[in-house]
Design an enzyme around this catalytic site. Sequence first.
Site, PDB file in Angstrom:
ATOM      1  N   CYS A 157       0.810  -1.221   0.000  1.00  0.00           N
ATOM      2  CA  CYS A 157       0.000   0.000   0.000  1.00  0.00           C
ATOM      3  C   CYS A 157       0.844   1.272   0.000  1.00  0.00           C
ATOM      4  O   CYS A 157       0.314   2.364  -0.206  1.00  0.00           O
ATOM      5  CB  CYS A 157      -0.940   0.005   1.198  1.00  0.00           C
ATOM      6  SG  CYS A 157      -1.998  -1.465   1.286  1.00  0.00           S
ATOM      7  N   HIS A 193      -3.011   6.949   2.457  1.00  0.00           N
ATOM      8  CA  HIS A 193      -3.532   5.679   1.935  1.00  0.00           C
ATOM      9  C   HIS A 193      -4.922   5.450   2.508  1.00  0.00           C
ATOM     10  O   HIS A 193      -5.161   5.614   3.707  1.00  0.00           O
ATOM     11  CB  HIS A 193      -2.591   4.546   2.328  1.00  0.00           C
ATOM     12  CG  HIS A 193      -3.175   3.176   2.176  1.00  0.00           C
ATOM     13  ND1 HIS A 193      -3.807   2.758   1.024  1.00  0.00           N
ATOM     14  CD2 HIS A 193      -3.239   2.120   3.042  1.00  0.00           C
ATOM     15  CE1 HIS A 193      -4.227   1.517   1.178  1.00  0.00           C
ATOM     16  NE2 HIS A 193      -3.903   1.114   2.400  1.00  0.00           N
ATOM     17  N   ASN A 251     -10.355  -0.007  -0.297  1.00  0.00           N
ATOM     18  CA  ASN A 251      -8.895  -0.026  -0.197  1.00  0.00           C
ATOM     19  C   ASN A 251      -8.305  -0.657  -1.459  1.00  0.00           C
ATOM     20  O   ASN A 251      -8.497  -1.844  -1.715  1.00  0.00           O
ATOM     21  CB  ASN A 251      -8.492  -0.826   1.046  1.00  0.00           C
ATOM     22  CG  ASN A 251      -6.980  -0.930   1.241  1.00  0.00           C
ATOM     23  OD1 ASN A 251      -6.202  -0.677   0.332  1.00  0.00           O
ATOM     24  ND2 ASN A 251      -6.576  -1.307   2.438  1.00  0.00           N
TER      25      ASN A 251
END
Length: 332
Positions: free
Chosen positions: A122, A257, A288
């Site tokens: 990520c 993020h 996500n």
Amino acid sequence: MTAIKPRPADRYSKFLSTGSVRGSRVVTNEEMCTMIDSTPEWIEQRTGITERRWGTESETVLSMGAEAARTALERSGLETSQIDAIIVATVSHHRPSPSLATYIARELGLGNAAAFDLNGACAGFCYSTALADSMIRTGSSNNVLVVGVEKLSEMTNLDDRSTAFLFSDGAGAAIIGASDEPGIGPVIWGSRSDQLKTIEIEDWASASADPKKVHPLIHMEGRAVFKWAMTDVAKRSAEAVAAAGITPETLDVFIPHQANDRITDVICRHLKLPESVTICHDIADMGNTSAASVPIAIDRMLQRGEAHSGDLALIIGFGAGLVYAGQVIRLP
């Protein structure tokens, strides 16, 4: 003794343009709860997510990555021959070699551009941004295409009710080019490899041994990751702001993020961000997307008018490894 040619002096980099694409299938919390034992209210309360985007069978990491990259290239006004390198941040390109970057380079007609993938989970886009900045500052490249792309719906374990509702599919891209003035601050990055077991994607050998599995699946210990992000990532965010020589009050936008809105809120409190700073909550209708999370959020905020050209933005990614990377950038 013969000297090595020095790198160019006073050479910097900046974001020139962005582009993004989201999986076309909208999966609401209500639909998600037909697959797992949960409630829409619980999911939203715990994460901030109301829906996520999954790609169709034809929406692959290649097609989505190429589309986002093509948009960024068109907006930059550059020719394909002016792109010196392409970096693709991803964990969901399932072919060991060649890299997804080479496939996207072929799709866009980038010719002889250097091309490679980066697995920073990520944090992949922020890692790639740091590399692009270094490549430009040292003179090895003038313009670098950076892509973050994931198709995590294929790797979601629907038997794990604690994580199945988190993940989604999409791609974000940016062109980073040479500049006379700094447009990207120093990166703050690192890892906590002693905690790497908290987020893992199973290996292909284990996955292939199970006839029910098509792809390796994601495993995450959510509480451990949440605790780490609230403490260590919050601290690193402050360090990234300080490394850029500014204060939180001078930021215009914060784009972390998109992992969990509660993590975002904790980091904001740690930074003591004033109300004048726009906070990204793209996770609400996106979910996500790992390495694609930050570039998708940057592009969507610009296109929606929630952020503007010239704004100072703090970006930071964090995930499996446990890795993190963040820097202050000026938006294109």
